[in-house]
Scaffold this active site. Structure first.
Site, short mmCIF file in Angstrom:
data_model
loop_
_atom_site.label_atom_id
_atom_site.label_comp_id
_atom_site.label_asym_id
_atom_site.label_seq_id
_atom_site.Cartn_x
_atom_site.Cartn_y
_atom_site.Cartn_z
N ASN A 10 0.81 -1.24 -0.05
CA ASN A 10 0.06 0.05 -0.12
C ASN A 10 0.80 1.32 -0.15
OD1 ASN A 10 -1.83 2.08 0.41
ND2 ASN A 10 -2.33 1.52 2.68
N GLU A 102 -6.89 4.06 8.12
CA GLU A 102 -6.64 5.65 8.02
C GLU A 102 -7.75 6.32 7.27
OE1 GLU A 102 -2.97 5.46 5.65
OE2 GLU A 102 -2.15 4.71 7.65
N GLY A 178 2.48 1.90 10.87
CA GLY A 178 3.41 3.08 10.70
C GLY A 178 4.08 3.41 12.05
N SER A 217 3.50 -2.42 10.44
CA SER A 217 4.88 -2.27 10.53
C SER A 217 5.28 -3.77 10.15
CB SER A 217 5.24 -2.17 11.95
OG SER A 217 4.84 -0.71 12.24
C1 PEP Z 1 -0.93 0.08 5.94
O1 PEP Z 1 -0.92 1.11 5.34
O2 PEP Z 1 -1.66 -0.84 5.42
C2 PEP Z 1 0.19 -0.72 6.90
C3 PEP Z 1 0.19 -1.80 7.38
O3 PEP Z 1 1.47 0.41 6.88
P1 PEP Z 1 2.75 -0.03 7.78
O4 PEP Z 1 3.29 -1.30 7.14
O5 PEP Z 1 3.48 1.22 7.35
O6 PEP Z 1 2.44 -0.10 9.16
#
Ligand code: PEP
Length: 256
Positions: A10, A102, A178, A217
């Site tokens: 993503n 989000e 994130g 993450s």
């Molecule tokens: C996401 O946006 O779906 C996500 C899991 O972000 P990150 O891997 O940066 O935590």
């Protein structure tokens, strides 16, 4: 039942058309060997979809599929700023993420909206990736499974079992997105198994076909262990999907 692992990147609100093309060109050769064993997709922003589709159409990019990050549920109309499932199909999207935390947090996405989007995507022939997950406050209050169950029930309401089988769910604890904090393998497996059990109640044997990705993450050093859990069928990857080397390592983690 053996489910093919599915890893989707993503990109969120990152990458111009030229940068997107460059990222696809860097990524494609790194995952060329994995493409028949792991399903791989990338979700660029709307403006870079076409450029990414063109880069993916080159011989080396063929095994990476295109996904969108959101959609509206109507096929067309006076909905300024929105993009319909049919438009996404026309742009080459095979998948579309819906209900990302989000969107729920910052843009008022509701379970009802997620349900309408998932149904509209299926009608247009685009496969939904439905995100669910609890906040830190909800986890600390012991409400994780209640929250996730409500979100899954909300998204699936009214869908036939054959349609449920086409869905991918992404369990993404909000506190892990994130933040650099990842759910432990035990935490992830517990929620994934609970989702699978609920899917079985709602859609019978279709539950065995639904891929449940983990997101939050995911990095090269934790991906393999997470995806080795029996009910973790892949990953939805944010930050690490913007680096070809990291994303390709995560994809390879699905092979172990
Ligand atoms: C996401 O946006 O779906 C996500 C899991 O972000 P990150 O891997 O940066 O935590």
């Amino acid at each position: 039942m053996a489910r093919r692992k599915f890893v989707c990147g993503n990109w969120k609100m990152h990458r111009t058309r030229a940068e997107g093309r460059e990222l696809v060109r860097a990524l494609a050769p790194l995952v060329a060997d994995a493409g028949d064993r792991v399903q791989i997709a990338i979700a660029p922003p709307f403006t870079a979809l076409e450029a990414a589709a063109q880069a993916l159409a080159s011989p080396t990019g063929a095994r990476i599929e295109l996904a969108a990050q959101d959609c509206h549920w109507e096929p067309q109309g006076a909905f300024t700023g929105e993009v319909s499932p049919a438009m996404l199909a026309d742009a080459g999207c095979v998948h579309c993420v819906v209900g990302h935390s989000e969107r729920r947090q910052f843009f008022g996405e509701t379970d009802e909206g997620v349900r309408k989007k998932a149904a509209a995507l299926l009608k247009a022939g685009v496969l939904p990736i439905v995100c669910v997950g609890e906040t830190l406050q909800e986890r600390e209050a012991g409400r994780t499974l209640d929250v996730v169950s409500r979100q899954v029930r909300g998204a699936l309401q009214g869908l036939a079992a054959a349609d449920v089988a086409l869905l991918t769910l992404a369990y993404e604890p909000v506190w892990a997105i994130g933040t650099g904090k990842t759910a432990t393998t035990a935490q992830a497996q517990e929620v994934h198994a609970a989702i699978r059990k609920l899917l079985r109640e709602l859609a019978g044997d279709a539950a065995d076909r639904v891929r449940i990705q983990y997101g939050g993450s995911v990095k090269p050093d934790n991906a393999a262990e997470l995806m080795a859990q029996p009910d973790v069928d892949g990953a939805l990857v944010g930050g690490a999907s913007l680096k070809a080397a990291d994303f390709s390592q995560i994809v390879k983690g699905a092979l172990r």
